[in-house]
Enzyme design. Structure first.
Site, mmCIF file in Angstrom:
data_model
loop_
_atom_site.group_PDB
_atom_site.id
_atom_site.type_symbol
_atom_site.label_atom_id
_atom_site.label_comp_id
_atom_site.label_asym_id
_atom_site.label_seq_id
_atom_site.Cartn_x
_atom_site.Cartn_y
_atom_site.Cartn_z
ATOM 1 N N PHE A 74 -51.405 34.895 -10.537
ATOM 2 C CA PHE A 74 -51.617 34.514 -11.649
ATOM 3 C C PHE A 74 -50.178 34.957 -12.785
ATOM 4 O O PHE A 74 -50.329 36.037 -13.161
ATOM 5 C CB PHE A 74 -52.723 34.999 -12.463
ATOM 6 C CG PHE A 74 -53.650 34.522 -13.205
ATOM 7 C CD1 PHE A 74 -53.467 33.180 -13.394
ATOM 8 C CD2 PHE A 74 -54.297 35.054 -14.114
ATOM 9 C CE1 PHE A 74 -54.335 32.462 -14.322
ATOM 10 C CE2 PHE A 74 -55.234 34.501 -15.161
ATOM 11 C CZ PHE A 74 -55.190 33.150 -15.019
ATOM 12 N N GLU A 75 -49.283 34.001 -12.805
ATOM 13 C CA GLU A 75 -48.183 34.170 -13.452
ATOM 14 C C GLU A 75 -47.843 33.265 -14.392
ATOM 15 O O GLU A 75 -48.126 32.154 -14.289
ATOM 16 C CB GLU A 75 -47.054 34.286 -12.468
ATOM 17 C CG GLU A 75 -47.464 35.344 -11.480
ATOM 18 C CD GLU A 75 -47.203 36.806 -12.090
ATOM 19 O OE1 GLU A 75 -46.798 37.141 -13.102
ATOM 20 O OE2 GLU A 75 -47.713 37.643 -11.122
ATOM 21 N N ASP A 111 -56.211 31.364 -11.181
ATOM 22 C CA ASP A 111 -57.259 32.426 -11.396
ATOM 23 C C ASP A 111 -57.891 32.697 -10.046
ATOM 24 O O ASP A 111 -58.850 31.768 -9.740
ATOM 25 C CB ASP A 111 -58.330 32.450 -12.631
ATOM 26 C CG ASP A 111 -59.443 33.275 -12.573
ATOM 27 O OD1 ASP A 111 -58.956 34.490 -11.824
ATOM 28 O OD2 ASP A 111 -60.171 33.152 -13.413
ATOM 29 N N ALA A 140 -54.859 43.095 -8.720
ATOM 30 C CA ALA A 140 -55.126 44.022 -9.758
ATOM 31 C C ALA A 140 -55.127 43.378 -11.207
ATOM 32 O O ALA A 140 -54.209 42.541 -11.520
ATOM 33 C CB ALA A 140 -53.899 45.089 -9.907
ATOM 34 N N TYR A 235 -58.921 58.690 -11.537
ATOM 35 C CA TYR A 235 -58.819 57.525 -10.554
ATOM 36 C C TYR A 235 -60.167 57.783 -9.634
ATOM 37 O O TYR A 235 -60.900 57.022 -9.650
ATOM 38 C CB TYR A 235 -57.243 57.435 -9.755
ATOM 39 C CG TYR A 235 -57.174 56.022 -9.291
ATOM 40 C CD1 TYR A 235 -56.319 55.196 -9.978
ATOM 41 C CD2 TYR A 235 -58.028 55.551 -8.204
ATOM 42 C CE1 TYR A 235 -56.266 53.959 -9.432
ATOM 43 C CE2 TYR A 235 -57.676 54.462 -7.848
ATOM 44 C CZ TYR A 235 -57.018 53.422 -8.411
ATOM 45 O OH TYR A 235 -56.770 52.194 -7.685
HETATM 46 P P1 NAD Z 1 -49.537 44.425 -9.314
HETATM 47 O O1 NAD Z 1 -49.885 44.331 -10.765
HETATM 48 O O2 NAD Z 1 -48.125 44.651 -8.838
HETATM 49 O O3 NAD Z 1 -49.926 43.079 -8.679
HETATM 50 C C1 NAD Z 1 -51.057 42.445 -8.833
HETATM 51 C C2 NAD Z 1 -51.077 41.146 -8.090
HETATM 52 O O4 NAD Z 1 -52.330 40.326 -8.702
HETATM 53 C C3 NAD Z 1 -49.843 39.977 -8.814
HETATM 54 O O5 NAD Z 1 -49.590 39.135 -7.803
HETATM 55 C C4 NAD Z 1 -50.828 39.166 -9.831
HETATM 56 O O6 NAD Z 1 -50.328 37.821 -10.213
HETATM 57 C C5 NAD Z 1 -52.366 39.138 -9.063
HETATM 58 N N1 NAD Z 1 -53.257 38.794 -10.022
HETATM 59 C C6 NAD Z 1 -53.950 39.497 -11.136
HETATM 60 N N2 NAD Z 1 -54.835 38.778 -11.585
HETATM 61 C C7 NAD Z 1 -54.971 37.697 -11.108
HETATM 62 C C8 NAD Z 1 -56.090 36.427 -11.000
HETATM 63 N N3 NAD Z 1 -56.781 36.501 -11.890
HETATM 64 N N4 NAD Z 1 -55.835 35.293 -10.152
HETATM 65 C C9 NAD Z 1 -54.680 35.497 -9.225
HETATM 66 N N5 NAD Z 1 -53.805 36.556 -9.116
HETATM 67 C C10 NAD Z 1 -53.965 37.584 -10.021
HETATM 68 O O7 NAD Z 1 -50.352 45.510 -8.540
HETATM 69 P P2 NAD Z 1 -50.327 46.443 -7.356
HETATM 70 O O8 NAD Z 1 -50.086 47.855 -7.929
HETATM 71 O O9 NAD Z 1 -49.349 45.788 -6.336
HETATM 72 O O10 NAD Z 1 -51.878 46.569 -6.901
HETATM 73 C C11 NAD Z 1 -52.466 45.763 -5.912
HETATM 74 C C12 NAD Z 1 -53.372 46.454 -5.105
HETATM 75 O O11 NAD Z 1 -53.246 47.678 -4.780
HETATM 76 C C13 NAD Z 1 -54.648 46.872 -6.343
HETATM 77 O O12 NAD Z 1 -55.873 46.483 -5.471
HETATM 78 C C14 NAD Z 1 -54.196 48.170 -6.364
HETATM 79 O O13 NAD Z 1 -55.483 48.988 -6.817
HETATM 80 C C15 NAD Z 1 -53.954 48.651 -5.005
HETATM 81 N N6 NAD Z 1 -53.040 49.789 -5.023
HETATM 82 C C16 NAD Z 1 -52.126 50.238 -6.019
HETATM 83 C C17 NAD Z 1 -51.495 51.496 -5.880
HETATM 84 C C18 NAD Z 1 -50.243 51.584 -6.816
HETATM 85 O O14 NAD Z 1 -50.001 52.746 -6.904
HETATM 86 N N7 NAD Z 1 -49.593 50.865 -7.456
HETATM 87 C C19 NAD Z 1 -51.812 52.268 -4.772
HETATM 88 C C20 NAD Z 1 -52.620 52.190 -4.027
HETATM 89 C C21 NAD Z 1 -53.401 50.744 -4.091
#
Ligand code: NAD
Length: 392
Positions: A74-75, A111, A140, A235
């Site tokens: 979603f960009e 979305d 996320a 968290y």
């Molecule tokens: P991020 O913000 O880098 O990536 C989120 C992704 O979701 C992006 O590609 C965005 O375009 C997409 N997105 C968001 N809303 C959307 C929608 N409505 N439709 C389509 N795409 C959508 O986040 P991240 O940190 O890589 O997190 C990804 C997962 O990993 C999450 O579940 C997060 O809880 C988990 N996680 C993150 C961490 C951390 O420290 N960053 C650690 C463990 C687990």
């Protein structure tokens, strides 16, 4: 356009296409340097494919295992006056590299929570890929519209049960200070589960099974963060943790409902690191700055690509993956082991406004934060005129 970072609080409101491409190339290089890849996926759907852990998953699948990848994100696209979001440029860079390497790559920008996008993805799978054998769920998002009720839910990042006072670092003001986080009410907990829980993951798998686009033995994983005592109040045991617990329920439900397909669903617990999602969580910038310091000293520091490459090779396609008591893959041991946590806790107790930059690796944190948006990369000249109108 000359593109320099515009940081507002925990977000950077612009992105650099050349910098984003350099950072995607660096992750591709990392995966290419790994040997003994063994078996892996062939046709992969990555939901949340444009940044963070989802992007690393796509890169690992494509450039590690030669998989065809379909991404959903979603960009925002660019305009003549405003850059695109980082995830847009990352996706463009990924497509360019995939094309050069004759790797199938398609991305649907919309979305992922909606039924329309699910239908569009399924049609694309039927037309181009036949069946999917790995579904990565890496969304996320702060909000979700439930396609059944039409209600939009917003997530909150609050403790559960009681107020919690802790230290935090304000990246805007360069200040370490105490914050009191009030507990969530029942609605806030419920709404966070609706956004970040397992309901949508399950709906994806149900829709794909109904359309007969899941291969027999299809694997799927959704990402979680479990952490330890220092982060539990905000968290693990907080609103977001409640939502993440719901992923465990969804994994069991997926395995049960789609057992005739031999579906194999697991939640994967990953380590904390700088992404757009984690920088928005109070306390996380301070905690991550401290774990970067400790884990770099220990030689155990990892970014998204190292974590995900390990997840694929040791867990998803490993011969004897480690599962915890809740059937989850664990990639977070180097952060959550007692010895490392004790070192982080010692720093946590000592850290204050005066010693923050000395005790923490905030410099490393900040560099990684800027890099998420394509900034602070040595090979890029930020004084160069740059065309923001990049597409895929
Ligand atoms: P991020 O913000 O880098 O990536 C989120 C992704 O979701 C992006 O590609 C965005 O375009 C997409 N997105 C968001 N809303 C959307 C929608 N409505 N439709 C389509 N795409 C959508 O986040 P991240 O940190 O890589 O997190 C990804 C997962 O990993 C999450 O579940 C997060 O809880 C988990 N996680 C993150 C961490 C951390 O420290 N960053 C650690 C463990 C687990």
């Amino acid at each position: 356009m000359i593109i320099k970072p515009k940081v507002r609080g925990f977000i950077c409101t612009n992105a650099h296409p050349v910098g984003c491409a350099a950072s995607v190339a660096e992750q591709i290089d990392y995966v290419r340097q790994q040997s003994d890849l063994g078996k892996g996926p062939a046709n992969v759907l990555v939901i949340g494919s444009s940044t963070g852990y989802g992007l690393a998953s796509r890169i690992t699948a494509a450039f590690g295992y030669g998989a065809k990848t379909l991404g959903v994100c979603f960009e925002k696209p660019p305009s003549e006056r405003k850059t695109a979001t980082a995830g847009w440029y990352n996706t463009a860079a990924f497509h360019a590299q995939a094309k050069q390497n004759n790797l199938y790559a398609e991305t649907i920008n919309g979305d992922a929570f909606s039924d329309e996008v699910k239908e569009e993805v399924i049609a694309k799978i039927k037309a181009d890929l036949g069946k999917i054998d790995l579904v990565i769920y890496s969304l996320a998002s702060p909000r979700r519209t439930d396609p059944v009720s039409g209600v939009t839910y917003k997530s909150t990042l609050k403790p559960v049960g009681q107020a919690y006072t802790t230290k935090t670092y304000d990246t805007d003001k360069d200040q370490v200070h105490e914050i009191k986080l009030e507990p969530a009410n029942d609605d806030e907990i419920h709404n966070t589960i609706k956004v970040m829980g397992g309901e949508d993951w399950e709906r994806w798998l149900d829709a794909m099974a109904a359309a007969d686009v899941l291969a027999e033995g299809c694997k799927t994983t959704a990402y979680t963060y479990i952490g330890k005592e220092l982060t539990w109040p905000i968290y693990g045991q907080a609103t977001i943790g409640k939502a993440k617990e719901d992923l465990d329920r969804a994994a069991a439900a997926i395995n049960g409902k789609h057992s005739s397909l031999l579906a194999d669903a697991h939640v994967s617990s990953l380590k904390a690191l700088v992404t757009q999602a984690s920088s928005a969580i109070p306390v996380m910038p301070l905690y991550i700055s401290l774990i970067y310091k400790v884990m770099k000293e220990e030689g155990t520091h990892e970014g998204c690509i190292e974590q995900i490459f390990g997840l694929f090779s040791d867990c998803l396609y490993g011969d004897s993956p480690t599962l915890d008591e809740a059937n989850r893959y664990r990639m977070d041991g180097k952060e959550t082991n007692d010895a490392t946590q004790a070192k982080i806790k010692a720093l946590w107790d000592k850290v204050n406004q005066e010693n923050f930059h000395e005790l923490s690796d905030y410099a490393g944190y900040h560099h990684e934060f800027l890099k998420l948006f394509g900034f602070d990369i040595n090979s890029v000249n930020y004084d160069d005129e740059t065309d923001p109108m990049v597409s895929w």
